[in-house]
Enzyme design. Structure first.
Site, PDB file in Angstrom:
ATOM      1  N   ALA A 166       0.806  -1.225   0.000  1.00 29.47           N
ATOM      2  CA  ALA A 166       0.000   0.000   0.000  1.00 29.47           C
ATOM      3  C   ALA A 166       0.837   1.272   0.000  1.00 29.47           C
ATOM      4  O   ALA A 166       0.326   2.344  -0.353  1.00 29.47           O
ATOM      5  CB  ALA A 166      -0.937   0.010   1.206  1.00 29.47           C
ATOM      6  N   ASP A 167       2.105   1.181   0.372  1.00 34.88           N
ATOM      7  CA  ASP A 167       2.941   2.381   0.453  1.00 34.88           C
ATOM      8  C   ASP A 167       4.382   2.037   0.075  1.00 34.88           C
ATOM      9  O   ASP A 167       5.290   2.148   0.896  1.00 34.88           O
ATOM     10  CB  ASP A 167       2.879   2.973   1.863  1.00 34.88           C
ATOM     11  CG  ASP A 167       3.575   4.331   1.955  1.00 34.88           C
ATOM     12  OD1 ASP A 167       3.773   4.972   0.904  1.00 34.88           O
ATOM     13  OD2 ASP A 167       3.936   4.741   3.072  1.00 34.88           O
TER      14      ASP A 167
END
Length: 240
Positions: A166-167
């Site tokens: 996600a990051d």
């Protein structure tokens, strides 16, 4: 798989290797400080504490909210049931990634603490020996061709197995002392059907993080041709 233990309002998830060792105190940085076992800290939006216990060097991280919501609720999340918490999802994902043979820190334990309709969480992972992030390295020197290839190959391995991060940024990509590449911090990550759309979105996020840190740091050894090399290598590895 992993084991769970419920103690009152706390549920502890633990890797089978550590089930008989873990207790509630492991998730309290003050507990390790009182025993002089804190050996380092990584500052950021939230502090990650490194502690040494017997032969284990581990990282303790509390779950904090970001953005505007974080300014109000800080570390409080709505409790939807254990298996739907961010803590449970990240810990179980990391167990799966280890089983897939991917380079992630070994998950040691995690804790979900409930209070009515809210929960708070913590996670402990094994520290990567001699770890330096891409950011740490690029502040000191450029990456060499072998390092660029290792990064491209590692990301491609994750993507080919459907691992969505996600990051994905240069703080979450680490080299160990043997120059192996690891990826950390799988909060909100998941395993998906491999698909060019989300894979390229991951890569685009990584590209933005290079540019962001280049703007922040006076010394930052990164050029546009480095990205072109990395991206080309990644695309090659993804199809082989």
């Amino acid at each position: 798989m992993f084991k769970t233990l419920t103690q009152g309002k706390h549920t502890i998830l633990s890797h089978p290797d550590y089930f008989n060792l873990i207790d509630i105190n492991w998730f309290d940085a003050n507990y390790w400080q009182q025993q002089n076992k804190i050996v380092g800290a990584k500052k950021g939006r939230a502090t990650a504490w490194f502690f040494k216990h017997d032969n284990l060097i581990a990282v303790l991280r509390h779950y904090w909210r970001g953005g505007l919501v974080g300014k109000v609720l800080s570390d409080q999340y709505f409790y939807p049931g254990l298996e739907s918490t961010r803590v449970y999802k990240e810990f179980s994902l990391m167990i799966k990634l280890i089983e897939l043979g991917l380079n992630v820190p070994k998950p040691i334990a995690a804790k979900v603490s409930t209070s009515g309709l809210i929960y708070r969480g913590d996670i402990i992972t094994q520290a990567i020996s001699g770890a330096k992030s891409l950011l740490d390295i690029l502040i000191e020197r450029p990456l060499n061709s072998s390092e660029l290839e290792n990064i491209a190959n590692t990301i491609a391995q994750f993507h080919k197995k459907g691992v969505y991060h996600a990051d994905l940024n240069i703080n979450n990509i680490l080299f160990n002392e043997k120059d192996d590449v690891y990826i950390i911090d799988f909060d909100r990550g998941e395993i998906k059907q491999p698909n060019a759309q989300w894979q390229q979105a991951n890569i685009a996020r990584l590209a933005r993080s290079f540019l962001k840190e280049q703007g922040r740091n006076n010394n930052f050894y990164w050029q546009s041709n480095d990205w072109e090399t990395l991206h080309t290598l990644y695309k090659q590895k993804l199809t082989t």
